[in-house]
Every structure is written in structure tokens, then in C-alpha cells.
Write a protein that holds these residues in place. Structure first.
Motif, PDB file in Angstrom:
ATOM      1  N   PHE A 235     -41.856 -58.598  -2.156  1.00 58.92           N
ATOM      2  CA  PHE A 235     -41.988 -58.350  -0.715  1.00 58.92           C
ATOM      3  C   PHE A 235     -41.037 -57.270  -0.215  1.00 58.92           C
ATOM      4  CE2 PHE A 235     -42.900 -62.988  -1.235  1.00 58.92           C
ATOM      5  CZ  PHE A 235     -44.268 -62.919  -1.008  1.00 58.92           C
ATOM      6  N   THR A 236     -39.807 -57.251  -0.729  1.00 56.17           N
ATOM      7  CA  THR A 236     -38.782 -56.376  -0.149  1.00 56.17           C
ATOM      8  C   THR A 236     -39.111 -54.896  -0.296  1.00 56.17           C
ATOM      9  OG1 THR A 236     -37.478 -56.558  -2.193  1.00 56.17           O
ATOM     10  CG2 THR A 236     -36.937 -58.071  -0.408  1.00 56.17           C
ATOM     11  N   PHE A 237     -39.984 -54.547  -1.245  1.00 56.86           N
ATOM     12  CA  PHE A 237     -40.386 -53.150  -1.388  1.00 56.86           C
ATOM     13  C   PHE A 237     -41.204 -52.665  -0.186  1.00 56.86           C
ATOM     14  CE2 PHE A 237     -40.125 -54.065  -6.130  1.00 56.86           C
ATOM     15  CZ  PHE A 237     -38.903 -53.422  -6.263  1.00 56.86           C
ATOM     16  N   LEU A 238     -41.677 -53.599   0.647  1.00 58.65           N
ATOM     17  CA  LEU A 238     -42.518 -53.233   1.788  1.00 58.65           C
ATOM     18  C   LEU A 238     -41.713 -52.774   2.996  1.00 58.65           C
ATOM     19  CD1 LEU A 238     -45.007 -56.225   1.621  1.00 58.65           C
ATOM     20  CD2 LEU A 238     -45.516 -53.861   1.023  1.00 58.65           C
ATOM     21  N   GLY A 239     -40.402 -52.751   2.883  1.00 60.57           N
ATOM     22  CA  GLY A 239     -39.583 -52.346   4.019  1.00 60.57           C
ATOM     23  C   GLY A 239     -39.278 -53.508   4.935  1.00 60.57           C
ATOM     24  N   ARG A 240     -39.175 -53.232   6.235  1.00 60.89           N
ATOM     25  CA  ARG A 240     -38.733 -54.246   7.192  1.00 60.89           C
ATOM     26  C   ARG A 240     -39.600 -55.505   7.152  1.00 60.89           C
ATOM     27  NH1 ARG A 240     -40.046 -55.931  12.316  1.00 60.89           N
ATOM     28  NH2 ARG A 240     -38.305 -56.842  13.499  1.00 60.89           N
ATOM     29  N   ASP A 241     -40.921 -55.356   7.161  1.00 61.23           N
ATOM     30  CA  ASP A 241     -41.800 -56.524   7.148  1.00 61.23           C
ATOM     31  C   ASP A 241     -41.576 -57.375   5.905  1.00 61.23           C
ATOM     32  OD1 ASP A 241     -42.867 -55.906   9.554  1.00 61.23           O
ATOM     33  OD2 ASP A 241     -44.848 -55.322   8.822  1.00 61.23           O
ATOM     34  N   GLY A 242     -41.446 -56.720   4.762  1.00 65.17           N
ATOM     35  CA  GLY A 242     -41.223 -57.452   3.519  1.00 65.17           C
ATOM     36  C   GLY A 242     -39.884 -58.162   3.503  1.00 65.17           C
ATOM     37  N   ARG A 243     -38.886 -57.541   4.120  1.00 64.35           N
ATOM     38  CA  ARG A 243     -37.567 -58.176   4.191  1.00 64.35           C
ATOM     39  C   ARG A 243     -37.610 -59.429   5.060  1.00 64.35           C
ATOM     40  NH1 ARG A 243     -33.898 -52.765   5.381  1.00 64.35           N
ATOM     41  NH2 ARG A 243     -34.186 -51.745   3.349  1.00 64.35           N
ATOM     42  N   ILE A 244     -38.373 -59.362   6.144  1.00 64.54           N
ATOM     43  CA  ILE A 244     -38.509 -60.543   7.005  1.00 64.54           C
ATOM     44  C   ILE A 244     -39.167 -61.681   6.228  1.00 64.54           C
ATOM     45  CG2 ILE A 244     -39.662 -61.473   9.052  1.00 64.54           C
ATOM     46  CD1 ILE A 244     -39.327 -58.703  10.335  1.00 64.54           C
ATOM     47  N   ILE A 245     -40.217 -61.366   5.470  1.00 63.46           N
ATOM     48  CA  ILE A 245     -40.874 -62.396   4.655  1.00 63.46           C
ATOM     49  C   ILE A 245     -39.867 -63.019   3.689  1.00 63.46           C
ATOM     50  CG2 ILE A 245     -42.610 -62.835   2.879  1.00 63.46           C
ATOM     51  CD1 ILE A 245     -44.313 -60.627   4.124  1.00 63.46           C
ATOM     52  N   ALA A 246     -39.109 -62.171   2.985  1.00 63.43           N
ATOM     53  CA  ALA A 246     -38.141 -62.660   2.002  1.00 63.43           C
ATOM     54  C   ALA A 246     -37.092 -63.552   2.661  1.00 63.43           C
ATOM     55  CB  ALA A 246     -37.475 -61.477   1.302  1.00 63.43           C
ATOM     56  N   ASP A 247     -36.549 -63.090   3.779  1.00 59.92           N
ATOM     57  CA  ASP A 247     -35.529 -63.874   4.484  1.00 59.92           C
ATOM     58  C   ASP A 247     -36.088 -65.211   4.959  1.00 59.92           C
ATOM     59  OD1 ASP A 247     -32.930 -64.005   6.353  1.00 59.92           O
ATOM     60  OD2 ASP A 247     -34.679 -64.550   7.545  1.00 59.92           O
ATOM     61  N   LEU A 271     -38.149 -73.939  11.826  1.00 56.14           N
ATOM     62  CA  LEU A 271     -38.853 -73.817  10.545  1.00 56.14           C
ATOM     63  C   LEU A 271     -40.293 -73.369  10.763  1.00 56.14           C
ATOM     64  CD1 LEU A 271     -39.135 -74.216   7.501  1.00 56.14           C
ATOM     65  CD2 LEU A 271     -39.480 -76.665   7.919  1.00 56.14           C
ATOM     66  N   ARG A 272     -40.973 -73.957  11.740  1.00 55.07           N
ATOM     67  CA  ARG A 272     -42.362 -73.576  12.025  1.00 55.07           C
ATOM     68  C   ARG A 272     -42.453 -72.102  12.426  1.00 55.07           C
ATOM     69  NH1 ARG A 272     -46.019 -77.767  14.856  1.00 55.07           N
ATOM     70  NH2 ARG A 272     -46.497 -78.094  12.648  1.00 55.07           N
ATOM     71  N   ARG A 273     -41.519 -71.642  13.253  1.00 51.25           N
ATOM     72  CA  ARG A 273     -41.515 -70.234  13.669  1.00 51.25           C
ATOM     73  C   ARG A 273     -41.366 -69.307  12.465  1.00 51.25           C
ATOM     74  NH1 ARG A 273     -36.899 -69.827  18.046  1.00 51.25           N
ATOM     75  NH2 ARG A 273     -37.230 -67.593  17.709  1.00 51.25           N
ATOM     76  N   LEU A 274     -40.494 -69.677  11.530  1.00 50.56           N
ATOM     77  CA  LEU A 274     -40.288 -68.843  10.341  1.00 50.56           C
ATOM     78  C   LEU A 274     -41.575 -68.713   9.540  1.00 50.56           C
ATOM     79  CD1 LEU A 274     -36.851 -70.122   8.920  1.00 50.56           C
ATOM     80  CD2 LEU A 274     -37.246 -68.214  10.470  1.00 50.56           C
ATOM     81  N   ILE A 275     -42.195 -69.855   9.240  1.00 49.44           N
ATOM     82  CA  ILE A 275     -43.381 -69.841   8.380  1.00 49.44           C
ATOM     83  C   ILE A 275     -44.540 -69.120   9.061  1.00 49.44           C
ATOM     84  CG2 ILE A 275     -45.073 -71.276   7.173  1.00 49.44           C
ATOM     85  CD1 ILE A 275     -42.876 -73.392   6.828  1.00 49.44           C
ATOM     86  N   ARG A 276     -44.713 -69.342  10.346  1.00 49.13           N
ATOM     87  CA  ARG A 276     -45.834 -68.705  11.051  1.00 49.13           C
ATOM     88  C   ARG A 276     -45.626 -67.200  11.187  1.00 49.13           C
ATOM     89  NH1 ARG A 276     -48.408 -72.946  15.378  1.00 49.13           N
ATOM     90  NH2 ARG A 276     -48.919 -74.496  13.798  1.00 49.13           N
ATOM     91  N   ARG A 277     -44.395 -66.792  11.339  1.00 45.12           N
ATOM     92  CA  ARG A 277     -44.122 -65.350  11.384  1.00 45.12           C
ATOM     93  C   ARG A 277     -44.464 -64.712  10.042  1.00 45.12           C
ATOM     94  NH1 ARG A 277     -38.261 -62.539  12.763  1.00 45.12           N
ATOM     95  NH2 ARG A 277     -39.069 -60.554  13.575  1.00 45.12           N
ATOM     96  N   ILE A 278     -44.164 -65.418   8.959  1.00 47.83           N
ATOM     97  CA  ILE A 278     -44.519 -64.944   7.617  1.00 47.83           C
ATOM     98  C   ILE A 278     -46.028 -64.746   7.507  1.00 47.83           C
ATOM     99  CG2 ILE A 278     -44.660 -65.622   5.181  1.00 47.83           C
ATOM    100  CD1 ILE A 278     -41.980 -67.108   5.594  1.00 47.83           C
ATOM    101  N   VAL A 279     -46.797 -65.739   7.968  1.00 44.97           N
ATOM    102  CA  VAL A 279     -48.258 -65.676   7.855  1.00 44.97           C
ATOM    103  C   VAL A 279     -48.811 -64.452   8.577  1.00 44.97           C
ATOM    104  CG1 VAL A 279     -50.422 -66.827   8.484  1.00 44.97           C
ATOM    105  CG2 VAL A 279     -48.530 -68.168   7.547  1.00 44.97           C
ATOM    106  N   VAL A 280     -48.335 -64.206   9.794  1.00 43.05           N
ATOM    107  CA  VAL A 280     -48.837 -63.069  10.571  1.00 43.05           C
ATOM    108  C   VAL A 280     -48.485 -61.748   9.891  1.00 43.05           C
ATOM    109  CG1 VAL A 280     -48.649 -61.831  12.756  1.00 43.05           C
ATOM    110  CG2 VAL A 280     -48.837 -64.311  12.753  1.00 43.05           C
TER     111      VAL A 280
END
Length: 577
Positions: A235-247, A271-280
Motif C-alpha cells: 500500500f505505501t507505494f501508493l503515496g498518501r492514500d496508501g500510507r493512510i491504509i497502512a496506518d 475503530l469503525r472510522r478507521l476501517i471505513r476510511r480504508i474501504v473508501v
């Protein structure tokens, strides 16, 4: 040096200095004034207040921490939600001189790093806290050429955790222009009224983020390039979005391992906010959601320093998978409807020679609707806006959201009169389905049918109604078909406020054993045949809400059980898929 080696080196350094190594406490703190453990000192808080420490006066630890204050900054070089805090603490054993000398020795000699500069507390005349001249003198005695920056309370005063507790001035150490270590000198106690008083026994509380230490020692430009994020480099290779997913994925694992489940309250909502942000983010970047679980499994095996991860492996995977799948059912439609409503949120092309219009988007009347119906949190909406080169007027969003929350609270008492166990978007869908089902029951069984009770959760609908005998399989099928027909028609759900007398005149159903006020909310669902005529609507009920805006959002309705509840009362259990 690997992160595993850094942990070991730090703990061994302080063990040799007479500190007892104490394991990390849970992310769920014992202190009720804070939601999550956000600092290494939290498990030792009482020892600064003269409670005897069972570990002795000097301790060291690697503490799991979680902070939500930096969520907007995650994706840059150094900010994280979950992180590991290396810390050494003293409850009267030593103070500023030893703490500063230990820190200087570890950074420059053990790690071989060069300190760019340090900062010390300037003063705060408003609270009567004087300048920290002692720390400045100690640093100068160690290295006369060292650059020392003075800063006020915002930057160089820490604490307390929660509403009251120990706190004090800090000195911060910067390497490669990154703040890596914060030394807090707990000299004061701040009470619930905001008043400061001197502690009887001053103490030391230091914290150094393992991720930042790994970044500077491994020669990386950001924390996501360190070995700590190796399981997530897909994920982290994707830049900011990938870093958010990783975090967020890493943070979710640790929250679940410590007993937190996705919900709409407290730490569960974080926890719900984290997972849902990942999905989007996965959706808008065309990242397969299936890839999340394989990375979680890799990470659980990789972070073997924390035994609670492999112990809770099945639970971690189950909770993440269920939340991802549940949210995935509604988010596609939610994103389409959101962009249809706010087309200015889409990415805009930059035309050469034409000025780019950068503006703030006001999410006003639909803030609560998009959150409740599709689970679009403020984090997600801000991400969508940023993609389009815009910003969200967050104050307007929050005011509108709070206004609707208050309206919903006013319309209900405790467990809502409508029988809802919570305000999740799935429970709201079941609530609307209950209205459709009551209308269908009256159509199939007769006008004698009335509601006798209900219990609605995010998993199922339970509904009690008056009827003298067991329903036949044909009758159950007719009710199911009638409800699904109205769902397929995607009918609007309209709410009006009126007097109780007017509601009765219009034929609104209600639980008239309940005590209604003089004015009530009436929810009406008109079928296609009655939209443009004076015919009675398919459903009209007095109800406190909330409901979805259209029946098409519900999915497929299925009755899974019909049984006796009591004499003359039947009970149905139903689900939406």
C-alpha cells in the motif's frame, strides 16, 4: 538497525541504568477520563502522586499508543494514529540532570546520531509557570555548542492525560529536523478547575516514538519506509492514500487485539472510522478489498513482539472482514449519490492559462443523511474533497450533524420508542423495513393487525403484532413479496410534523398505548399508484424516526421465523440482505 533491535537496545540501555522493564499496558486504559492509551506514562500516573510503585522508582517500557488528534496529518512523513512509545520514567528517583544526560548518551553514543537542536520551555505568565532555566543549563554543560530553542506552553509543556493529573515543562530533541524524543518533567499537578500546584515529588516522563527513531536511524525519508511497515509496503507505494491504509489497518489490528469492536460509540467508533476510511480509499484507488486480509495476516506474524496479536488472530481477521463487507454493501451507492449531490467534489482538470478555482465545499443539510445512511464520516468526506482539490467546511458539517443528533435524541428516550437498539445505518434500514412489514401484514392478514412491540438491531428485526393464529407459509410469502415490491419501487419516505389529532385524522398508525406529545412526526411511504392520487398511502405511521430517505436502500427482505409471542400476539424475525 531493525526496529526489533531498536526496542531491545533501548530497554537494555535503561535496564543497565537501574530501570525495571515493564510490559506495555492495553490500549484500553483504566483511566476513565481518556478514551485510549495515548502515552507511556498513563499506566504509571498514580505513582507520580505518591502511590508506591511496585516496580521501584525507575522504570522503562515500550508502550502501545493511539492518538486521534493527528488523523488529518496521517499520510505525511511522520504522523501516525497507532505508534510505539519508548519511555523511561522516574517517580522521585532522579530528575532533569540524569534524564537529559541519559537521553544525550543514548542518541549520540548508543545510536551514533547527531542532535540538530533541542527546545526548552520559555515561560507562561498566565498560569504563573516560570521558564525552565535548569534544562537549558544542563544542555549547555553537556554540549556548549548545541543550539537551544525556547518555546511556550503550546510546544514545550505536556499534560495532563485526561482532565487532571501530573504535568510539566518539556525539553525536546530533534534529529534530521524531526522531533524524536520528548522529556517531560512532571513538576505540577493540574486539577479539574485548571489550577496548577507543585507536586510534592517531581518526576520524569519521557517518550520517543519508535517509528521516528527507526526513520532517522535507518536513513529513511518517512516512517512508512521503515521496516515497521514492511507488511504493508503493497500500500505505501501508493503515496498518501496508501500510507493512510497502512496506518489505519495496523491501528485496527491492535485495537481489536485489545478487545475493541467496531461500533457507533467511544473507542469502537474510532475503530469503525478507521476501517471505513480504508474501504473508501481502496474503492477510489481500485484496490481489491481482498488484499486487506492477506496483509493483516502478514502483519500479525511480523509483529511478534506483541503476543496478543497471534493469540487474537482469528478475532482480528473476523472483525475487520465483517466491517469491510458490511460497509462495502452500501458505500458504492453512497459514493454515487454523494458525487451526484456534490459534483464540485470531483477531481477537476487543470486547464493551461486558466486560474484554478480552489474553494471550500459546504456540506450542510445532507451531513447527517450521508453519515447515517451510507456511513460517510467527516474523515471520508474530507478525503473525497482533497482528491478534488477542495477543502470541507468542517465547522458547518459538525454544526449540522450535531443539530440532527439532537433532533434524534429529542425524538427518542433511552432505547428509542420505535424499538431501535442503536442509530447505525443498518438499524435505521431495519426500522423502515418494519413500517413496510406492518403495512404488508395488514394487507395480507387484515386490518385487525397492530404493532405490539419491536426490537431492532443492526443484525435483525424482531416485530410483535396482534393476530390470533400461526401464519401459513403462503401468507409469509405474500408479506415478503409485498415488502420487496415496495423496496424495488424505490419509494420516497416522507416525514411531516403535525398535531396528534391531525395524524389520527390522516389514518396514521401508532402505538396509542404510548404517551405522545401534542405534536408528532408522521412517516409516510406512498406507493406508485397513490403518488399522484388521493388514495391512501402504503404506509403511514406516527414515529420518532430515524428512517432512510428511500425504500430502495434496504436490500432484500426475508422473514426467517414466525412464532407465538403471547396469547393473541405473534412474533416475526426478519433480515435484510
Amino acid at each position: 538497525m531493525t526496529s526489533q533491535e531498536l526496542r531491545k537496545k533501548y530497554l537494555e540501555f535503561f535496564r543497565e541504568k537501574g530501570h525495571m522493564i515493564v510490559p506495555s499496558s492495553s490500549l484500553v486504559p483504566s483511566d476513565p477520563s481518556v478514551l485510549l492509551t495515548s502515552a507511556g506514562m498513563q499506566q504509571f500516573k498514580s505513582y507520580y502522586l505518591n502511590e508506591k510503585s511496585p516496580y521501584g522508582e525507575n522504570v522503562t517500557s515500550v508502550q502501545k499508543c493511539f492518538r486521534t488528534s493527528d488523523l488529518d496529518s496521517i499520510g505525511d512523513e511522520s504522523h501516525l494514529s497507532f505508534f510505539e512509545m519508548l519511555g523511561n520514567f522516574s517517580f522521585g528517583g532522579y530528575f532533569k540532570e540524569e534524564a537529559i544526560k541519559y537521553a544525550h548518551e543514548f542518541i549520540t553514543k548508543e545510536m551514533g546520531l547527531k542532535i540538530d537542536y533541542v527546545s526548552v520551555f520559555k515561560d507562561d505568565s498566565a498560569d504563573g509557570i516560570s521558564e525552565d532555566r535548569d534544562s537549558e543549563k544542563i544542555w549547555k554543560s553537556i554540549d556548549p555548542s548545541l543550539k537551544i530553542v525556547k518555546a511556550g506552553k503550546t510546544d514545550n509543556f505536556w499534560g495532563p492525560t485526561g482532565s487532571e493529573g501530573p504535568c510539566g515543562p518539556t525539553t525536546e530533541i530533534y534529529v534530521n529536523n524531526v522531533e524524536i524524543w520528548n522529556l517531560v518533567f512532571n513538576e505540577y499537578y493540574k486539577d479539574a478547575n485548571g489550577k496548577y500546584s507543585l507536586l510534592k515529588t517531581p518526576g520524569v516522563d519521557t517518550g520517543m516514538g519508535l517509528e521516528r527513531l527507526a526513520m532517522v536511524s535507518q536513513g529513511k525519508n518517512n516512517v512508512f519506509d521503515t521496516d515497521l511497515f514492511q507488511p504493508f509496503n503493497f500500500f505505501t507505494f501508493l503515496g498518501r492514500d496508501g500510507r493512510i491504509i497502512a496506518d489505519h489497518l495496523r491501528g485496527s489490528m491492535f485495537l481489536i487485539a485489545d478487545g475493541i469492536k467496531p461500533s457507533n460509540k467511544g473507542a469502537g467508533y474510532i475503530l469503525r472510522r478507521l476501517i471505513r476510511r480504508i474501504v473508501v480509499i481502496c474503492k477510489i484507488n481500485s484496490i481489491p478489498l481482498e488484499s486487506l486480509i492477506s496483509r493483516v495476516e502478514r502483519a500479525i506474524n511480523y509483529y511478534n513482539f506483541y503476543k496478543e496479536l497471534p493469540i487474537n488472530k482469528d478475532k482480528i481477521i473476523k472483525e475487520i472482514k465483517e466491517e469491510v463487507n458490511e460497509f462495502n454493501k452500501i458505500i458504492e451507492k453512497g459514493l454515487n449519490e454523494f458525487f451526484k449531490k456534490y459534483p464540485e467534489m470531483r477531481v477537476e482538470a487543470i486547464t493551461p492559462g486558466k486560474a484554478y478555482k480552489f474553494h471550500a465545499v459546504k456540506i450542510i443539510h445532507d451531513a447527517f443523511y450521508f453519515h447515517q445512511t451510507f456511513g460517510l464520516t467527516i474523515d471520508i468526506i474530507k478525503d473525497l474533497a482533497k482528491k478534488g482539490g477542495h477543502i470541507v467546511d468542517e465547522d458547518v458539517f459538525n454544526r449540522e450533524f450535531q443539530k440532527h443528533q439532537q433532533l434524534s435524541r429529542t425524538a427518542s428516550v433511552g432505547m428509542f420508542k420505535s424499538g431501535l437498539a442503536d442509530h447505525s445505518e443498518q438499524a435505521i434500514k431495519y426500522h423502515t423495513a418494519a413500517h413496510l412489514m406492518l403495512a404488508a401484514l395488514r394487507k395480507v392478514l387484515g386490518k385487525h393487525v397492530s404493532q405490539k412491540g419491536s426490537n431492532i438491531t443492526g443484525e435483525r428485526l424482531r416485530f410483535d403484532f396482534s393476530h390470533p393464529e400461526k401464519m401459513t407459509s403462503e401468507q409469509i410469502k405474500l408479506v415478503e413479496d409485498a415488502v420487496n415490491e415496495k423496496i424495488q419501487e424505490d419509494l420516497p419516505v416522507k416525514m411531516e410534523e403535525m398535531s396528534l389529532e391531525e395524524a389520527k385524522k390522516q389514518g396514521a398508525m401508532g402505538v396509542f398505548e404510548s404517551k405522545y406529545g401534542e405534536r408528532v412526526k408522521v412517516y409516510t411511504i406512498k406507493d406508485n399508484s397513490s403518488q399522484a392520487s388521493s388514495e391512501s398511502p402504503f404506509s403511514r405511521e406516527i414515529c420518532g424516526g430515524p428512517h432512510v430517505e428511500r425504500t430502495g436502500l434496504l436490500g432484500k427482505f426475508k422473514i426467517i421465523k414466525e412464532e407465538s409471542s403471547s396469547a393473541g400476539v405473534r412474533r416475526i424475525k426478519a433480515v435484510l440482505s
